[in-house]
Design a protein around this motif. Structure first.
Motif, mmCIF file in Angstrom:
data_model
loop_
_atom_site.group_PDB
_atom_site.id
_atom_site.type_symbol
_atom_site.label_atom_id
_atom_site.label_comp_id
_atom_site.label_asym_id
_atom_site.label_seq_id
_atom_site.Cartn_x
_atom_site.Cartn_y
_atom_site.Cartn_z
ATOM 1 N N VAL A 5 7.326 -8.768 -12.147
ATOM 2 C CA VAL A 5 7.442 -8.009 -11.228
ATOM 3 C C VAL A 5 6.651 -8.740 -10.165
ATOM 4 O O VAL A 5 5.351 -8.615 -10.527
ATOM 5 C CB VAL A 5 7.006 -7.015 -11.006
ATOM 6 C CG1 VAL A 5 7.958 -6.595 -9.263
ATOM 7 C CG2 VAL A 5 8.394 -5.972 -11.797
ATOM 8 N N VAL A 37 5.731 -10.033 -6.034
ATOM 9 C CA VAL A 37 5.659 -10.618 -4.271
ATOM 10 C C VAL A 37 4.837 -11.363 -3.535
ATOM 11 O O VAL A 37 3.895 -11.202 -3.876
ATOM 12 C CB VAL A 37 5.546 -8.818 -3.913
ATOM 13 C CG1 VAL A 37 5.956 -9.149 -1.846
ATOM 14 C CG2 VAL A 37 6.347 -7.964 -4.132
ATOM 15 N N ARG A 56 2.678 -5.424 0.721
ATOM 16 C CA ARG A 56 2.684 -3.643 1.181
ATOM 17 C C ARG A 56 4.006 -3.095 1.646
ATOM 18 O O ARG A 56 3.998 -2.975 2.864
ATOM 19 C CB ARG A 56 1.112 -3.564 1.403
ATOM 20 C CG ARG A 56 0.004 -4.021 0.455
ATOM 21 C CD ARG A 56 -0.047 -2.501 -0.477
ATOM 22 N NE ARG A 56 0.372 -1.231 -0.472
ATOM 23 C CZ ARG A 56 -0.783 -0.427 -0.533
ATOM 24 N NH1 ARG A 56 -1.889 -0.769 -1.169
ATOM 25 N NH2 ARG A 56 0.167 1.057 -0.690
ATOM 26 N N GLY A 58 6.657 -2.902 0.300
ATOM 27 C CA GLY A 58 8.072 -1.940 -0.842
ATOM 28 C C GLY A 58 9.157 -3.098 -0.949
ATOM 29 O O GLY A 58 10.047 -2.523 -1.620
ATOM 30 N N ALA A 64 8.729 -4.608 -3.772
ATOM 31 C CA ALA A 64 8.479 -3.992 -5.192
ATOM 32 C C ALA A 64 9.232 -3.289 -5.342
ATOM 33 O O ALA A 64 9.808 -2.532 -6.845
ATOM 34 C CB ALA A 64 6.567 -4.450 -5.686
ATOM 35 N N THR A 65 8.932 -2.129 -4.489
ATOM 36 C CA THR A 65 9.898 -0.837 -4.639
ATOM 37 C C THR A 65 11.026 -1.222 -4.799
ATOM 38 O O THR A 65 11.989 -0.524 -6.074
ATOM 39 C CB THR A 65 9.242 -0.075 -3.459
ATOM 40 O OG1 THR A 65 8.362 0.787 -3.743
ATOM 41 C CG2 THR A 65 10.395 1.275 -3.522
ATOM 42 N N ASN A 90 -4.734 -4.429 -13.734
ATOM 43 C CA ASN A 90 -4.174 -4.054 -12.781
ATOM 44 C C ASN A 90 -3.618 -2.991 -12.027
ATOM 45 O O ASN A 90 -2.406 -2.360 -11.650
ATOM 46 C CB ASN A 90 -2.867 -4.971 -13.119
ATOM 47 C CG ASN A 90 -2.022 -5.417 -11.637
ATOM 48 O OD1 ASN A 90 -2.278 -5.204 -10.812
ATOM 49 N ND2 ASN A 90 -1.040 -6.474 -12.379
ATOM 50 N N LYS A 115 4.693 4.908 -10.137
ATOM 51 C CA LYS A 115 5.318 6.029 -8.960
ATOM 52 C C LYS A 115 6.895 6.031 -8.956
ATOM 53 O O LYS A 115 7.791 6.602 -8.481
ATOM 54 C CB LYS A 115 5.179 4.814 -7.339
ATOM 55 C CG LYS A 115 4.494 5.575 -6.716
ATOM 56 C CD LYS A 115 5.025 4.324 -5.344
ATOM 57 C CE LYS A 115 5.191 5.202 -3.978
ATOM 58 N NZ LYS A 115 5.151 4.801 -2.757
HETATM 59 C C1 LIG Z 1 1.759 -5.280 -7.787
HETATM 60 C C2 LIG Z 1 3.279 -5.954 -6.682
HETATM 61 C C3 LIG Z 1 4.726 -6.452 -7.176
HETATM 62 C C4 LIG Z 1 3.019 -5.100 -5.803
HETATM 63 O O1 LIG Z 1 4.413 -5.321 -4.630
HETATM 64 P P1 LIG Z 1 4.635 -4.963 -3.189
HETATM 65 O O2 LIG Z 1 5.958 -5.281 -3.065
HETATM 66 O O3 LIG Z 1 3.552 -5.191 -2.316
HETATM 67 O O4 LIG Z 1 4.568 -3.179 -3.632
HETATM 68 P P2 LIG Z 1 5.722 -2.188 -2.891
HETATM 69 O O5 LIG Z 1 5.443 -2.502 -1.016
HETATM 70 O O6 LIG Z 1 6.465 -1.596 -3.254
HETATM 71 O O7 LIG Z 1 3.999 -1.136 -3.209
HETATM 72 C C5 LIG Z 1 5.015 0.156 -4.068
HETATM 73 C C6 LIG Z 1 3.258 0.679 -4.427
HETATM 74 O O8 LIG Z 1 2.569 -0.167 -5.954
HETATM 75 C C7 LIG Z 1 1.110 0.713 -5.372
HETATM 76 N N1 LIG Z 1 1.055 -0.448 -5.125
HETATM 77 C C8 LIG Z 1 0.822 -2.076 -4.499
HETATM 78 N N2 LIG Z 1 0.027 -2.452 -3.730
HETATM 79 C C9 LIG Z 1 -1.072 -1.986 -4.423
HETATM 80 C C10 LIG Z 1 -2.409 -2.064 -3.617
HETATM 81 N N3 LIG Z 1 -3.020 -3.050 -3.291
HETATM 82 N N4 LIG Z 1 -3.113 -1.419 -4.141
HETATM 83 C C11 LIG Z 1 -2.453 -0.118 -4.900
HETATM 84 N N5 LIG Z 1 -1.937 0.617 -4.860
HETATM 85 C C12 LIG Z 1 -0.545 -0.475 -4.762
HETATM 86 C C13 LIG Z 1 1.347 1.825 -4.281
HETATM 87 O O9 LIG Z 1 1.511 2.780 -4.906
HETATM 88 C C14 LIG Z 1 3.126 1.665 -3.245
HETATM 89 O O10 LIG Z 1 2.872 2.835 -2.838
HETATM 90 P P3 LIG Z 1 2.448 2.721 -1.916
HETATM 91 O O11 LIG Z 1 2.486 1.755 -0.203
HETATM 92 O O12 LIG Z 1 3.759 4.540 -1.272
HETATM 93 O O13 LIG Z 1 1.329 3.476 -1.590
HETATM 94 C C15 LIG Z 1 2.542 -7.471 -5.696
HETATM 95 O O14 LIG Z 1 0.949 -6.735 -5.638
HETATM 96 C C16 LIG Z 1 1.815 -8.522 -6.939
HETATM 97 O O15 LIG Z 1 2.957 -9.270 -6.718
HETATM 98 N N6 LIG Z 1 0.628 -8.865 -7.916
HETATM 99 C C17 LIG Z 1 1.097 -9.178 -8.561
HETATM 100 C C18 LIG Z 1 2.182 -9.565 -10.165
HETATM 101 C C19 LIG Z 1 1.697 -8.546 -10.329
HETATM 102 O O16 LIG Z 1 0.430 -8.118 -10.644
HETATM 103 N N7 LIG Z 1 2.974 -8.116 -10.947
HETATM 104 C C20 LIG Z 1 2.611 -7.068 -12.089
HETATM 105 C C21 LIG Z 1 2.457 -7.419 -13.554
HETATM 106 S S1 LIG Z 1 2.566 -5.789 -14.780
#
Ligand SMILES: CC(C)(COP(=O)(O)OP(=O)(O)OC[C@H]1O[C@@H](n2cnc3c(N)ncnc32)[C@H](O)[C@@H]1OP(=O)(O)O)[C@@H](O)C(=O)NCCC(=O)NCCS
Length: 144
Positions: free
Chosen positions: A69, A71, A77, A79, A81-82, A108, A117
């Motif tokens: 997954v 983004v 931040r 939504g 990934a949600t 991570n 979540k």
């Molecule tokens: C992890 C990742 C996919 C989240 O993507 P995103 O679109 O920012 O996530 P969302 O906005 O849908 O957030 C969903 C939830 O994830 C958690 N979250 C996302 N980013 C976070 C952060 N920087 N710190 C803490 N919690 C976080 C929170 O619980 C959040 O819910 P909330 O906004 O109600 O607090 C993104 O940070 C990413 O691409 N990271 C690098 C790749 C990676 O690590 N992938 C997973 C490999 S297993």
């Protein structure tokens, strides 16, 4: 934001997103394409026509293994990934899989919070699973 199945001609976008997000752990565009043509289910998130991120899993019998997954940093931040995770879960249920599982670096916290979540539980640890830097993987699973 729209989430829909990724097209085969969008795998370079996904691979570039993984390179930015995961460095040397990124899948190549060819690797993603071959997986999509075999047993992989990938979804892309878009703002208008603009690619925001993607997520995918492979299905083996009734088991689902999340490949990634990711983004793009400037869209986090919001939504994406949600919505992508919801799409994976919905597809897995449609395929009548027994579970979705994945490995994640124990540092991570963003990804771990995302999966928790959505009901994924920490079910195990793979010691020194990752390299550069060496790190344990947490295994997280959502049973259906
Ligand atoms: C992890 C990742 C996919 C989240 O993507 P995103 O679109 O920012 O996530 P969302 O906005 O849908 O957030 C969903 C939830 O994830 C958690 N979250 C996302 N980013 C976070 C952060 N920087 N710190 C803490 N919690 C976080 C929170 O619980 C959040 O819910 P909330 O906004 O109600 O607090 C993104 O940070 C990413 O691409 N990271 C690098 C790749 C990676 O690590 N992938 C997973 C490999 S297993």
């Amino acid at each position: 934001m729209t989430v829909r199945p990724l097209d085969l001609n969008e795998t370079e976008l996904a691979s570039a997103c993984e390179r930015l997000s995961l460095g040397h752990e990124a899948w190549s565009a060819d690797g993603i394409m071959e997986t999509m043509q075999r047993n992989g289910y990938y979804f892309g998130a878009f703002l208008g026509a603009e690619f925001v991120g993607h997520a995918g899993f492979t299905a083996v019998a009734d088991e689902g293994y999340i490949t990634n997954v990711a983004v793009l940093p400037q869209f986090r931040r919001n939504g994406a990934a949600t919505e992508l995770t919801k799409a994976l879960i919905s597809k897995a249920k449609e395929l009548k899989l027994s579970f979705l599982t994945l490995e994640v670096r124990e540092s991570n916290s963003a990804a771990i919070a995302l999966y928790e979540k959505h009901g994924f539980l920490r079910v195990g640890l793979r010691k020194r699973f990752y390299s550069e830097p060496t790190e344990d993987a947490i295994i997280m699973t959502l049973n259906f």
